[in-house]
Design an enzyme around this catalytic site. Sequence first.
Site, PDB file in Angstrom:
ATOM      1  N   ASP A  86       6.125   0.954   7.579  1.00 26.32           N
ATOM      2  CA  ASP A  86       4.787   0.564   7.135  1.00 26.32           C
ATOM      3  C   ASP A  86       4.293   1.517   6.059  1.00 26.32           C
ATOM      4  O   ASP A  86       3.619   2.492   6.351  1.00 26.32           O
ATOM      5  CB  ASP A  86       3.859   0.573   8.357  1.00 26.32           C
ATOM      6  N   GLU A 136       4.002  -6.182   3.899  1.00 30.67           N
ATOM      7  CA  GLU A 136       3.823  -5.560   5.206  1.00 30.67           C
ATOM      8  C   GLU A 136       5.091  -5.741   6.047  1.00 30.67           C
ATOM      9  O   GLU A 136       5.872  -6.668   5.834  1.00 30.67           O
ATOM     10  CB  GLU A 136       2.636  -6.199   5.933  1.00 30.67           C
ATOM     11  N   ASP A 173      -0.215   4.342   1.023  1.00 29.43           N
ATOM     12  CA  ASP A 173      -0.583   5.353   2.004  1.00 29.43           C
ATOM     13  C   ASP A 173       0.130   5.150   3.331  1.00 29.43           C
ATOM     14  O   ASP A 173       0.685   4.079   3.610  1.00 29.43           O
ATOM     15  CB  ASP A 173      -2.095   5.378   2.219  1.00 29.43           C
ATOM     16  N   HIS A 222       3.727   3.239  12.620  1.00 28.06           N
ATOM     17  CA  HIS A 222       2.840   4.311  13.088  1.00 28.06           C
ATOM     18  C   HIS A 222       3.432   5.120  14.234  1.00 28.06           C
ATOM     19  O   HIS A 222       2.792   6.065  14.712  1.00 28.06           O
ATOM     20  CB  HIS A 222       1.466   3.764  13.521  1.00 28.06           C
ATOM     21  N   HIS A 230       0.836  -1.206   0.000  1.00 29.49           N
ATOM     22  CA  HIS A 230       0.000   0.000   0.000  1.00 29.49           C
ATOM     23  C   HIS A 230       0.866   1.249   0.000  1.00 29.49           C
ATOM     24  O   HIS A 230       1.946   1.292   0.598  1.00 29.49           O
ATOM     25  CB  HIS A 230      -0.994  -0.004   1.159  1.00 29.49           C
ATOM     26  N   GLU A 264      -4.975   1.765   2.687  1.00 31.18           N
ATOM     27  CA  GLU A 264      -4.992   0.577   3.538  1.00 31.18           C
ATOM     28  C   GLU A 264      -5.159   0.935   5.002  1.00 31.18           C
ATOM     29  O   GLU A 264      -5.687   0.134   5.792  1.00 31.18           O
ATOM     30  CB  GLU A 264      -3.697  -0.229   3.336  1.00 31.18           C
ATOM     31  N   GLU A 265      -4.717   2.134   5.378  1.00 31.54           N
ATOM     32  CA  GLU A 265      -4.654   2.499   6.793  1.00 31.54           C
ATOM     33  C   GLU A 265      -5.979   3.019   7.357  1.00 31.54           C
ATOM     34  O   GLU A 265      -6.053   3.364   8.531  1.00 31.54           O
ATOM     35  CB  GLU A 265      -3.565   3.562   7.011  1.00 31.54           C
TER      36      GLU A 265
END
Length: 356
Positions: free
Chosen positions: A99, A158, A75, A332, A73, A129-130
Amino acid sequence: MTNPLTPAVLSDPVELTRVLVDIESVSLHEKDIADCVEQVLRAVPHLRVERLGNTVMARTELGRAQRVVLAGHLDTVPIADNLPARVDGEIMYGCGTSDMKSGVALALQLAVSLPEPRYDVTYFFYEAEEIDSAYNGLNLVSKSHPEWLAADFAVLLEPTHGVVEAGCQGTMRVHVSTTGKRAHSARSWRGVNAIHAASGVLDRLAAYEARQVTIDSCAYREGLNAVRINGGIAGNVIPDRCEIEINYRFAPDRDVAEAEAHLRELFDGYEVTLIDAAPGALPGLGAAPAQEFVAAVGSAPIGKLGWTDVSRFAAMGIPALNFGPGDPNVAHAVDERVEIPLIREGAATLHRWLVG
Protein backbone atom coordinates in the site's frame (compact mmCIF):
# COMPACT_ATOMS: atom_id res chain seq x y z
CA MET A 1 20.01 13.54 -2.23
CA THR A 2 21.16 11.73 -5.34
CA ASN A 3 18.11 10.46 -7.17
CA PRO A 4 18.06 6.65 -6.86
CA LEU A 5 15.49 6.37 -9.69
CA THR A 6 18.07 5.65 -12.37
CA PRO A 7 17.22 4.47 -15.90
CA ALA A 8 18.12 0.90 -14.91
CA VAL A 9 15.81 1.03 -11.91
CA LEU A 10 13.00 2.56 -13.96
CA SER A 11 13.20 -0.26 -16.50
CA ASP A 12 12.25 -2.97 -13.97
CA PRO A 13 8.98 -2.61 -11.98
CA VAL A 14 10.22 -4.95 -9.25
CA GLU A 15 13.46 -3.07 -8.66
CA LEU A 16 11.56 0.21 -8.97
CA THR A 17 9.19 -0.95 -6.22
CA ARG A 18 12.10 -1.79 -3.95
CA VAL A 19 13.78 1.58 -4.49
CA LEU A 20 10.54 3.51 -3.97
CA VAL A 21 9.92 1.62 -0.72
CA ASP A 22 13.38 2.58 0.51
CA ILE A 23 12.60 6.29 0.06
CA GLU A 24 10.91 6.91 3.40
CA SER A 25 7.65 8.82 2.86
CA VAL A 26 5.41 8.68 5.90
CA SER A 27 2.41 10.98 5.47
CA LEU A 28 3.38 14.70 5.54
CA HIS A 29 7.00 13.72 4.81
CA GLU A 30 6.74 13.00 1.07
CA LYS A 31 9.09 15.74 -0.19
CA ASP A 32 12.03 13.46 -0.95
CA ILE A 33 10.02 10.94 -2.94
CA ALA A 34 8.04 13.67 -4.71
CA ASP A 35 11.31 15.42 -5.67
CA CYS A 36 12.67 12.18 -7.13
CA VAL A 37 9.48 11.42 -9.07
CA GLU A 38 9.22 14.98 -10.37
CA GLN A 39 12.86 15.00 -11.53
CA VAL A 40 12.34 11.76 -13.45
CA LEU A 41 9.13 12.93 -15.10
CA ARG A 42 10.46 16.36 -16.11
CA ALA A 43 13.19 14.62 -18.08
CA VAL A 44 10.61 12.80 -20.26
CA PRO A 45 9.89 14.77 -23.45
CA HIS A 46 6.39 13.37 -24.08
CA LEU A 47 5.01 14.53 -20.69
CA ARG A 48 3.81 17.85 -19.31
CA VAL A 49 4.49 18.02 -15.57
CA GLU A 50 2.85 20.05 -12.80
CA ARG A 51 3.30 20.00 -9.04
CA LEU A 52 1.23 21.14 -6.07
CA GLY A 53 2.87 20.64 -2.69
CA ASN A 54 4.14 17.07 -2.78
CA THR A 55 1.69 15.95 -5.45
CA VAL A 56 3.09 15.46 -8.95
CA MET A 57 1.02 15.24 -12.14
CA ALA A 58 2.34 14.30 -15.58
CA ARG A 59 0.24 13.98 -18.73
CA THR A 60 0.54 13.14 -22.38
CA GLU A 61 -1.03 15.54 -24.86
CA LEU A 62 -1.42 13.44 -27.98
CA GLY A 63 -4.91 14.55 -28.98
CA ARG A 64 -6.44 11.13 -28.33
CA ALA A 65 -10.22 10.81 -28.23
CA GLN A 66 -10.19 9.67 -24.60
CA ARG A 67 -8.08 10.33 -21.51
CA VAL A 68 -7.44 7.96 -18.61
CA VAL A 69 -5.84 8.53 -15.23
CA LEU A 70 -3.41 6.25 -13.39
CA ALA A 71 -3.27 7.45 -9.78
CA GLY A 72 -1.29 6.35 -6.76
CA HIS A 73 -0.39 7.89 -3.41
CA LEU A 74 3.22 8.38 -2.40
CA ASP A 75 2.78 8.28 1.36
CA THR A 76 2.83 5.37 3.78
CA VAL A 77 1.73 4.75 7.34
CA PRO A 78 4.45 5.12 10.01
CA ILE A 79 7.37 2.73 9.74
CA ALA A 80 7.35 -0.30 12.06
CA ASP A 81 10.98 -1.39 11.86
CA ASN A 82 10.19 -2.59 8.31
CA LEU A 83 12.63 -0.60 6.19
CA PRO A 84 14.65 -1.07 4.08
CA ALA A 85 12.79 -3.46 1.83
CA ARG A 86 13.97 -7.04 1.74
CA VAL A 87 13.31 -9.84 -0.73
CA ASP A 88 12.78 -13.43 0.30
CA GLY A 89 12.22 -15.65 -2.71
CA GLU A 90 9.18 -14.30 -4.58
CA ILE A 91 8.08 -11.97 -1.76
CA MET A 92 9.18 -8.39 -1.10
CA TYR A 93 8.69 -7.09 2.45
CA GLY A 94 8.67 -3.51 3.65
CA CYS A 95 6.54 -0.52 4.58
CA GLY A 96 4.55 0.50 1.53
CA THR A 97 5.26 -2.59 -0.56
CA SER A 98 1.55 -3.40 -0.73
CA ASP A 99 0.00 0.00 0.00
CA MET A 100 0.95 1.18 -2.46
CA LYS A 101 4.42 1.69 -3.84
CA SER A 102 4.17 -1.41 -6.00
CA GLY A 103 1.20 0.29 -7.69
CA VAL A 104 3.08 3.58 -7.96
CA ALA A 105 5.95 1.71 -9.59
CA LEU A 106 3.65 0.40 -12.34
CA ALA A 107 2.43 3.90 -13.20
CA LEU A 108 5.87 5.50 -13.01
CA GLN A 109 7.45 2.91 -15.28
CA LEU A 110 4.70 3.41 -17.89
CA ALA A 111 5.01 7.18 -17.66
CA VAL A 112 8.67 7.12 -18.66
CA SER A 113 8.57 4.21 -21.14
CA LEU A 114 5.34 4.60 -23.13
CA PRO A 115 5.41 7.70 -25.37
CA GLU A 116 2.36 6.88 -27.49
CA PRO A 117 -0.38 5.07 -25.55
CA ARG A 118 -3.71 4.60 -27.30
CA TYR A 119 -5.36 6.98 -24.81
CA ASP A 120 -3.98 10.21 -23.49
CA VAL A 121 -2.82 9.38 -19.98
CA THR A 122 -2.58 11.45 -16.82
CA TYR A 123 -0.16 10.00 -14.28
CA PHE A 124 -0.99 11.29 -10.82
CA PHE A 125 1.25 10.74 -7.80
CA TYR A 126 -0.19 12.32 -4.68
CA GLU A 127 0.51 12.98 -1.04
CA ALA A 128 -1.19 12.27 2.28
CA GLU A 129 -3.76 9.61 1.43
CA GLU A 130 -3.24 7.77 4.70
CA ILE A 131 -4.31 10.66 6.97
CA ASP A 132 -7.06 13.25 7.28
CA SER A 133 -8.58 14.21 3.93
CA ALA A 134 -7.70 17.86 4.55
CA TYR A 135 -4.13 16.94 3.54
CA ASN A 136 -4.99 14.50 0.72
CA GLY A 137 -3.30 15.58 -2.51
CA LEU A 138 -6.12 14.25 -4.68
CA ASN A 139 -8.63 16.18 -2.62
CA LEU A 140 -6.56 19.37 -2.78
CA VAL A 141 -6.04 19.16 -6.53
CA SER A 142 -9.73 18.42 -7.13
CA LYS A 143 -10.50 21.76 -5.49
CA SER A 144 -7.70 23.96 -6.85
CA HIS A 145 -6.86 22.38 -10.23
CA PRO A 146 -9.74 20.07 -11.23
CA GLU A 147 -8.63 20.30 -14.85
CA TRP A 148 -5.58 18.20 -13.94
CA LEU A 149 -7.91 15.29 -13.22
CA ALA A 150 -10.36 15.65 -16.10
CA ALA A 151 -10.66 12.25 -17.79
CA ASP A 152 -13.02 9.60 -19.12
CA PHE A 153 -11.85 6.88 -16.73
CA ALA A 154 -9.41 6.36 -13.84
CA VAL A 155 -7.51 3.47 -12.29
CA LEU A 156 -6.52 3.88 -8.66
CA LEU A 157 -3.53 1.61 -8.05
CA GLU A 158 -4.60 0.57 -4.55
CA PRO A 159 -3.75 -2.98 -3.43
CA THR A 160 -6.28 -5.48 -4.81
CA HIS A 161 -4.07 -8.58 -5.16
CA GLY A 162 -4.19 -8.31 -8.94
CA VAL A 163 -7.96 -8.28 -9.43
CA VAL A 164 -10.28 -5.43 -10.35
CA GLU A 165 -12.21 -4.08 -7.38
CA ALA A 166 -14.97 -1.87 -8.74
CA GLY A 167 -16.32 1.22 -7.04
CA CYS A 168 -16.28 1.34 -3.26
CA GLN A 169 -18.51 1.42 -0.22
CA GLY A 170 -19.53 4.63 1.45
CA THR A 171 -18.65 5.15 5.09
CA MET A 172 -20.36 7.03 7.91
CA ARG A 173 -19.82 7.45 11.64
CA VAL A 174 -22.49 8.59 14.08
CA HIS A 175 -22.82 8.96 17.82
CA VAL A 176 -25.97 7.44 19.26
CA SER A 177 -26.45 8.87 22.76
CA THR A 178 -28.40 7.77 25.78
CA THR A 179 -29.21 9.99 28.73
CA GLY A 180 -29.96 9.38 32.37
CA LYS A 181 -29.84 11.08 35.75
CA ARG A 182 -26.68 11.49 37.80
CA ALA A 183 -26.64 10.13 41.35
CA HIS A 184 -24.30 8.70 43.99
CA SER A 185 -23.66 5.00 43.27
CA ALA A 186 -24.49 4.15 46.89
CA ARG A 187 -27.99 5.47 46.22
CA SER A 188 -28.28 4.38 42.61
CA TRP A 189 -32.08 4.17 42.71
CA ARG A 190 -32.13 7.95 42.84
CA GLY A 191 -30.54 8.12 39.38
CA VAL A 192 -30.92 6.64 35.90
CA ASN A 193 -27.88 4.88 34.46
CA ALA A 194 -27.19 6.06 30.89
CA ILE A 195 -24.71 3.22 30.29
CA HIS A 196 -27.37 0.65 31.15
CA ALA A 197 -29.70 2.42 28.74
CA ALA A 198 -27.18 1.79 25.96
CA SER A 199 -28.27 -1.85 25.95
CA GLY A 200 -31.23 -0.85 23.79
CA VAL A 201 -28.88 0.54 21.14
CA LEU A 202 -26.68 -2.54 21.29
CA ASP A 203 -29.71 -4.82 20.99
CA ARG A 204 -30.71 -3.07 17.77
CA LEU A 205 -27.19 -3.48 16.44
CA ALA A 206 -27.08 -7.18 17.36
CA ALA A 207 -30.40 -7.79 15.60
CA TYR A 208 -29.52 -5.76 12.52
CA GLU A 209 -29.38 -7.67 9.23
CA ALA A 210 -26.96 -5.95 6.88
CA ARG A 211 -27.87 -5.69 3.22
CA GLN A 212 -25.98 -7.47 0.46
CA VAL A 213 -26.37 -5.51 -2.77
CA THR A 214 -25.31 -6.55 -6.28
CA ILE A 215 -24.60 -3.77 -8.76
CA ASP A 216 -23.29 -4.57 -12.26
CA SER A 217 -22.55 -8.13 -11.05
CA CYS A 218 -20.41 -6.76 -8.20
CA ALA A 219 -21.47 -7.66 -4.65
CA TYR A 220 -21.29 -5.13 -1.84
CA ARG A 221 -21.86 -6.38 1.70
CA GLU A 222 -22.81 -3.67 4.14
CA GLY A 223 -21.75 -3.50 7.77
CA LEU A 224 -23.07 -1.68 10.84
CA ASN A 225 -21.01 -1.89 14.01
CA ALA A 226 -20.35 -0.19 17.31
CA VAL A 227 -16.69 0.78 17.31
CA ARG A 228 -16.39 2.77 20.56
CA ILE A 229 -18.41 3.45 23.73
CA ASN A 230 -17.81 6.45 25.95
CA GLY A 231 -19.57 6.89 29.26
CA GLY A 232 -18.98 7.33 32.93
CA ILE A 233 -17.94 10.15 35.24
CA ALA A 234 -16.30 8.60 38.28
CA GLY A 235 -16.18 5.31 40.13
CA ASN A 236 -18.92 6.38 42.53
CA VAL A 237 -21.26 8.27 40.18
CA ILE A 238 -24.22 6.98 38.18
CA PRO A 239 -23.55 8.30 34.65
CA ASP A 240 -26.09 10.58 33.01
CA ARG A 241 -24.79 10.24 29.45
CA CYS A 242 -23.33 7.53 27.22
CA GLU A 243 -22.26 7.74 23.59
CA ILE A 244 -21.98 4.76 21.26
CA GLU A 245 -19.91 5.46 18.16
CA ILE A 246 -21.22 3.49 15.19
CA ASN A 247 -19.61 2.93 11.80
CA TYR A 248 -21.84 2.21 8.82
CA ARG A 249 -20.32 0.84 5.61
CA PHE A 250 -22.99 1.21 2.96
CA ALA A 251 -23.36 0.04 -0.62
CA PRO A 252 -22.88 2.67 -3.34
CA ASP A 253 -26.54 2.56 -4.37
CA ARG A 254 -27.16 4.77 -1.32
CA ASP A 255 -25.92 8.33 -1.08
CA VAL A 256 -24.87 9.98 2.18
CA ALA A 257 -28.29 11.50 2.83
CA GLU A 258 -30.03 8.14 2.36
CA ALA A 259 -27.50 6.41 4.61
CA GLU A 260 -28.00 9.01 7.34
CA ALA A 261 -31.79 8.74 7.05
CA HIS A 262 -31.50 4.94 7.40
CA LEU A 263 -29.53 5.26 10.64
CA ARG A 264 -31.87 7.86 12.09
CA GLU A 265 -34.81 5.57 11.36
CA LEU A 266 -33.03 2.57 12.86
CA PHE A 267 -32.18 4.46 16.06
CA ASP A 268 -35.45 6.32 16.34
CA GLY A 269 -35.96 7.48 19.91
CA TYR A 270 -32.27 8.14 20.52
CA GLU A 271 -30.14 11.20 19.91
CA VAL A 272 -28.14 10.63 16.70
CA THR A 273 -25.25 12.94 15.78
CA LEU A 274 -23.42 12.66 12.47
CA ILE A 275 -19.63 12.73 12.93
CA ASP A 276 -18.38 12.25 9.39
CA ALA A 277 -19.32 10.61 6.12
CA ALA A 278 -17.94 9.92 2.66
CA PRO A 279 -19.97 8.69 -0.31
CA GLY A 280 -19.28 5.44 -2.08
CA ALA A 281 -18.71 5.00 -5.80
CA LEU A 282 -20.68 2.92 -8.27
CA PRO A 283 -18.72 0.23 -10.13
CA GLY A 284 -17.93 2.47 -13.12
CA LEU A 285 -17.83 -0.43 -15.56
CA GLY A 286 -19.83 1.18 -18.35
CA ALA A 287 -17.09 3.38 -19.83
CA ALA A 288 -15.36 1.88 -22.86
CA PRO A 289 -11.86 2.20 -21.34
CA ALA A 290 -13.14 0.39 -18.23
CA GLN A 291 -14.48 -2.50 -20.28
CA GLU A 292 -11.21 -2.72 -22.20
CA PHE A 293 -9.28 -2.64 -18.95
CA VAL A 294 -11.32 -5.47 -17.43
CA ALA A 295 -10.74 -7.46 -20.61
CA ALA A 296 -6.99 -6.87 -20.30
CA VAL A 297 -7.04 -8.12 -16.70
CA GLY A 298 -8.91 -11.23 -17.82
CA SER A 299 -11.00 -11.88 -14.71
CA ALA A 300 -14.39 -10.67 -13.51
CA PRO A 301 -14.38 -7.58 -11.28
CA ILE A 302 -15.59 -7.72 -7.69
CA GLY A 303 -17.04 -5.00 -5.47
CA LYS A 304 -14.64 -3.02 -3.30
CA LEU A 305 -15.40 -3.65 0.37
CA GLY A 306 -13.98 -0.50 1.87
CA TRP A 307 -13.63 3.17 0.97
CA THR A 308 -10.97 4.45 -1.43
CA ASP A 309 -10.26 7.60 -3.41
CA VAL A 310 -12.26 6.22 -6.36
CA SER A 311 -15.06 8.02 -4.50
CA ARG A 312 -13.36 11.34 -5.22
CA PHE A 313 -13.18 10.52 -8.92
CA ALA A 314 -16.84 9.46 -8.91
CA ALA A 315 -17.77 12.80 -7.31
CA MET A 316 -16.16 14.49 -10.32
CA GLY A 317 -18.15 12.32 -12.72
CA ILE A 318 -15.17 10.11 -13.59
CA PRO A 319 -15.78 6.33 -13.41
CA ALA A 320 -12.92 4.63 -11.58
CA LEU A 321 -11.68 1.19 -10.55
CA ASN A 322 -9.17 -0.11 -8.01
CA PHE A 323 -6.34 -2.31 -9.31
CA GLY A 324 -2.90 -3.04 -7.89
CA PRO A 325 -0.49 -5.89 -7.14
CA GLY A 326 -0.49 -5.48 -3.37
CA ASP A 327 -2.54 -7.60 -0.98
CA PRO A 328 -4.97 -5.36 0.96
CA ASN A 329 -5.02 -7.85 3.83
CA VAL A 330 -1.40 -7.06 4.74
CA ALA A 331 -1.47 -3.30 4.11
CA HIS A 332 -0.18 -1.38 7.17
CA ALA A 333 1.02 -4.59 8.83
CA VAL A 334 4.48 -4.99 10.35
CA ASP A 335 5.11 -7.74 7.80
CA GLU A 336 3.60 -5.78 4.89
CA ARG A 337 4.58 -7.45 1.65
CA VAL A 338 3.89 -7.88 -2.05
CA GLU A 339 4.23 -10.92 -4.28
CA ILE A 340 6.80 -10.22 -6.97
CA PRO A 341 4.96 -12.17 -9.72
CA LEU A 342 1.94 -9.90 -9.20
CA ILE A 343 4.11 -6.82 -9.79
CA ARG A 344 5.25 -8.25 -13.11
CA GLU A 345 1.72 -9.37 -14.05
CA GLY A 346 0.29 -5.96 -13.15
CA ALA A 347 2.90 -4.20 -15.27
CA ALA A 348 2.11 -6.48 -18.22
CA THR A 349 -1.64 -5.92 -17.81
CA LEU A 350 -1.40 -2.14 -17.77
CA HIS A 351 0.98 -2.14 -20.73
CA ARG A 352 -1.33 -4.45 -22.71
CA TRP A 353 -4.29 -2.19 -21.97
CA LEU A 354 -2.55 1.06 -22.89
CA VAL A 355 -0.93 -0.30 -26.03
CA GLY A 356 -4.04 -2.17 -27.22
